[in-house]
Design a protein around this motif. Structure first.
Motif, PDB file in Angstrom:
ATOM      1  N   ARG A  47      -3.419  29.670   3.128  1.00 42.87           N
ATOM      2  CA  ARG A  47      -2.259  28.977   3.690  1.00 42.87           C
ATOM      3  C   ARG A  47      -1.952  29.467   5.099  1.00 42.87           C
ATOM      4  O   ARG A  47      -0.815  29.395   5.548  1.00 42.87           O
ATOM      5  CB  ARG A  47      -1.045  29.170   2.785  1.00 42.87           C
ATOM      6  N   GLY A  48      -2.933  30.018   5.765  1.00 41.25           N
ATOM      7  CA  GLY A  48      -2.742  30.468   7.135  1.00 41.25           C
ATOM      8  C   GLY A  48      -1.759  31.623   7.251  1.00 41.25           C
ATOM      9  O   GLY A  48      -1.084  31.761   8.265  1.00 41.25           O
ATOM     10  N   GLY A  49      -1.650  32.458   6.225  1.00 41.00           N
ATOM     11  CA  GLY A  49      -0.744  33.590   6.254  1.00 41.00           C
ATOM     12  C   GLY A  49       0.693  33.250   5.912  1.00 41.00           C
ATOM     13  O   GLY A  49       1.543  34.125   5.851  1.00 41.00           O
ATOM     14  N   LYS A  50       0.988  31.993   5.687  1.00 42.09           N
ATOM     15  CA  LYS A  50       2.349  31.575   5.343  1.00 42.09           C
ATOM     16  C   LYS A  50       2.594  31.790   3.852  1.00 42.09           C
ATOM     17  O   LYS A  50       1.733  31.579   3.024  1.00 42.09           O
ATOM     18  CB  LYS A  50       2.556  30.113   5.689  1.00 42.09           C
ATOM     19  N   THR A  51       3.801  32.201   3.511  1.00 39.18           N
ATOM     20  CA  THR A  51       4.171  32.462   2.128  1.00 39.18           C
ATOM     21  C   THR A  51       4.702  31.191   1.476  1.00 39.18           C
ATOM     22  O   THR A  51       5.500  30.472   2.066  1.00 39.18           O
ATOM     23  CB  THR A  51       5.257  33.550   2.063  1.00 39.18           C
ATOM     24  N   VAL A  52       4.246  30.938   0.258  1.00 45.75           N
ATOM     25  CA  VAL A  52       4.789  29.842  -0.542  1.00 45.75           C
ATOM     26  C   VAL A  52       5.145  30.388  -1.917  1.00 45.75           C
ATOM     27  O   VAL A  52       4.608  31.399  -2.364  1.00 45.75           O
ATOM     28  CB  VAL A  52       3.802  28.662  -0.689  1.00 45.75           C
ATOM     29  N   THR A  53       6.059  29.717  -2.586  1.00 43.97           N
ATOM     30  CA  THR A  53       6.442  30.054  -3.952  1.00 43.97           C
ATOM     31  C   THR A  53       5.807  29.019  -4.874  1.00 43.97           C
ATOM     32  O   THR A  53       5.974  27.818  -4.664  1.00 43.97           O
ATOM     33  CB  THR A  53       7.973  30.033  -4.105  1.00 43.97           C
ATOM     34  N   LEU A  54       5.059  29.477  -5.876  1.00 38.77           N
ATOM     35  CA  LEU A  54       4.391  28.590  -6.819  1.00 38.77           C
ATOM     36  C   LEU A  54       5.095  28.633  -8.168  1.00 38.77           C
ATOM     37  O   LEU A  54       5.495  29.700  -8.635  1.00 38.77           O
ATOM     38  CB  LEU A  54       2.941  29.019  -7.030  1.00 38.77           C
ATOM     39  N   VAL A  55       5.223  27.468  -8.775  1.00 33.04           N
ATOM     40  CA  VAL A  55       5.734  27.362 -10.148  1.00 33.04           C
ATOM     41  C   VAL A  55       4.608  26.749 -10.966  1.00 33.04           C
ATOM     42  O   VAL A  55       4.191  25.619 -10.721  1.00 33.04           O
ATOM     43  CB  VAL A  55       7.001  26.489 -10.228  1.00 33.04           C
ATOM     44  N   LYS A  56       4.097  27.503 -11.940  1.00 30.26           N
ATOM     45  CA  LYS A  56       2.981  27.053 -12.778  1.00 30.26           C
ATOM     46  C   LYS A  56       3.409  26.997 -14.232  1.00 30.26           C
ATOM     47  O   LYS A  56       4.387  27.625 -14.622  1.00 30.26           O
ATOM     48  CB  LYS A  56       1.799  28.025 -12.660  1.00 30.26           C
ATOM     49  N   GLY A  57       2.643  26.252 -15.023  1.00 27.31           N
ATOM     50  CA  GLY A  57       2.861  26.228 -16.465  1.00 27.31           C
ATOM     51  C   GLY A  57       3.650  25.048 -16.975  1.00 27.31           C
ATOM     52  O   GLY A  57       3.951  24.980 -18.166  1.00 27.31           O
ATOM     53  N   PHE A  58       3.984  24.078 -16.134  1.00 23.57           N
ATOM     54  CA  PHE A  58       4.755  22.915 -16.574  1.00 23.57           C
ATOM     55  C   PHE A  58       3.875  22.033 -17.452  1.00 23.57           C
ATOM     56  O   PHE A  58       2.757  21.685 -17.085  1.00 23.57           O
ATOM     57  CB  PHE A  58       5.258  22.129 -15.359  1.00 23.57           C
ATOM     58  N   VAL A  59       4.388  21.666 -18.620  1.00 23.34           N
ATOM     59  CA  VAL A  59       3.666  20.782 -19.534  1.00 23.34           C
ATOM     60  C   VAL A  59       4.435  19.481 -19.611  1.00 23.34           C
ATOM     61  O   VAL A  59       5.577  19.452 -20.077  1.00 23.34           O
ATOM     62  CB  VAL A  59       3.548  21.413 -20.939  1.00 23.34           C
ATOM     63  N   GLY A  60       3.818  18.407 -19.127  1.00 20.83           N
ATOM     64  CA  GLY A  60       4.490  17.121 -19.191  1.00 20.83           C
ATOM     65  C   GLY A  60       3.920  16.115 -18.213  1.00 20.83           C
ATOM     66  O   GLY A  60       2.885  16.341 -17.587  1.00 20.83           O
ATOM     67  N   ALA A  61       4.628  15.021 -18.084  1.00 19.94           N
ATOM     68  CA  ALA A  61       4.200  13.923 -17.230  1.00 19.94           C
ATOM     69  C   ALA A  61       4.325  14.299 -15.759  1.00 19.94           C
ATOM     70  O   ALA A  61       5.176  15.105 -15.377  1.00 19.94           O
ATOM     71  CB  ALA A  61       5.042  12.685 -17.524  1.00 19.94           C
TER      72      ALA A  61
END
Length: 113
Positions: A47-61
């Protein structure tokens, strides 16, 4: 959006009673908030050294994932996207997102330091 028909490799059949069977699975049902097991983490890779927040594990549409992503982006006042079953929020908002998801009734675990 028109749904594409997929057949299981059958090109032609001489059987008069043969009926093509659709191999598409039904829409994924979204689990209730209290049954979702989400992980929130920070990421800087690719990501070019930029910080992002990830949310994983969602089950659904996918539509429900988009709605949750939109709500989190609005609450944090930043941009982001949803793809590959993940919500990507620009910036370091890990603790805020964990609290927002807990307030919505999700089961959430922060991952990493």
């Amino acid at each position: 959006m028109k749904k594409k028909q997929r057949y299981s490799g059958i090109v032609y059949s001489t059987d008069e009673d043969f009926a093509f069977q659709d191999t598409e699975t039904d829409e994924v049902t979204t689990l209730p908030n209290r049954q979702q097991d989400l992980r929130v983490m920070l990421d800087r890779k690719m990501r070019g050294g930029k910080t992002v927040t990830l949310v994983k594990g969602f089950v659904g549409a996918a539509a429900d994932l988009e709605m949750l992503g939109k709500k989190l982006k609005q609450k944090c006042g930043v941009g982001g996207s949803t793809k590959d079953g993940e919500i990507i929020i620009q910036g370091d908002f890990k603790h805020r997102i964990v609290q927002l998801l807990l307030d919505e009734g999700y089961r959430v675990k922060p991952v990493g330091g």
